[in-house]
Design a protein around this motif. Structure first.
Motif, PDB file in Angstrom:
ATOM      1  N   ARG A  18       0.329  29.835  33.343  1.00 33.25           N
ATOM      2  CA  ARG A  18      -0.692  30.533  34.314  1.00 33.25           C
ATOM      3  C   ARG A  18      -0.417  29.030  35.271  1.00 33.25           C
ATOM      4  NH1 ARG A  18      -5.175  32.359  30.269  1.00 33.25           N
ATOM      5  NH2 ARG A  18      -4.472  34.538  29.664  1.00 33.25           N
ATOM      6  N   ARG A  21      -2.672  30.813  41.560  1.00 30.00           N
ATOM      7  CA  ARG A  21      -4.240  30.709  41.359  1.00 30.00           C
ATOM      8  C   ARG A  21      -5.135  32.009  42.438  1.00 30.00           C
ATOM      9  NH1 ARG A  21      -9.039  27.118  40.442  1.00 30.00           N
ATOM     10  NH2 ARG A  21      -7.916  26.253  39.081  1.00 30.00           N
ATOM     11  N   ASN A  23      -7.717  33.486  44.587  1.00 28.53           N
ATOM     12  CA  ASN A  23      -9.857  32.707  44.901  1.00 28.53           C
ATOM     13  C   ASN A  23     -10.475  34.181  45.594  1.00 28.53           C
ATOM     14  OD1 ASN A  23      -9.171  29.536  44.321  1.00 28.53           O
ATOM     15  ND2 ASN A  23      -8.596  30.148  46.256  1.00 28.53           N
ATOM     16  N   CYS A  46     -13.108  35.052  33.629  1.00 26.53           N
ATOM     17  CA  CYS A  46     -11.306  35.417  33.704  1.00 26.53           C
ATOM     18  C   CYS A  46     -10.669  36.056  33.498  1.00 26.53           C
ATOM     19  CB  CYS A  46     -10.972  33.541  33.736  1.00 26.53           C
ATOM     20  SG  CYS A  46     -12.212  32.718  34.524  1.00 26.53           S
TER      21      CYS A  46
END
Length: 115
Positions: A18, A21, A23, A46
């Motif tokens: 992974r 990212r 946000n 998550c």
């Protein structure tokens, strides 16, 4: 030369890692809804979002052309209902011509949509 197993977890491939990212800003209601649904499912927020991304099907919005066709059909359906109301009130002979005209327009519009 012999390769010895050092133990530990095997390395992940690039597909499994992974590396990205994202946000995300949420308001209070969205945040607590996420936490509640994740806890009901028994997973972390998550993991809940990951499952939702993979399994949820989101439909494409209708194009303006399709919306125009839907508005036309809705208007024609409304006209048909008015004709049926007239036919019940005044007799079927007066409303027959209006009905045939409108039915022909609906057929024409449906043929346009299919093309």
């Amino acid at each position: 030369m012999k390769v010895y197993n050092k133990g530990g977890r095997p390395t992940k491939s690039l597909i499994e890692k992974r590396t990205y990212r994202v946000n995300l800003k949420m308001n209070t209601e969205e945040y607590y809804t996420l936490k509640t649904r994740a806890s009901e499912a028994g997973v972390s927020p998550c993991d809940f979002i990951r499952v939702v991304i993979l399994k949820t099907e989101i439909r494409q919005q209708l194009s303006p052309e399709w919306m125009e066709h839907i508005r036309k059909l809705s208007g024609m359906a409304n006209n048909l209902n008015q004709i049926a109301h007239k036919a019940n009130a005044a007799g079927y002979l007066d409303a027959r011509m209006e009905y045939l005209y409108l039915a022909d327009k609906i057929d024409h519009l449906l043929n346009q949509i299919q093309q």
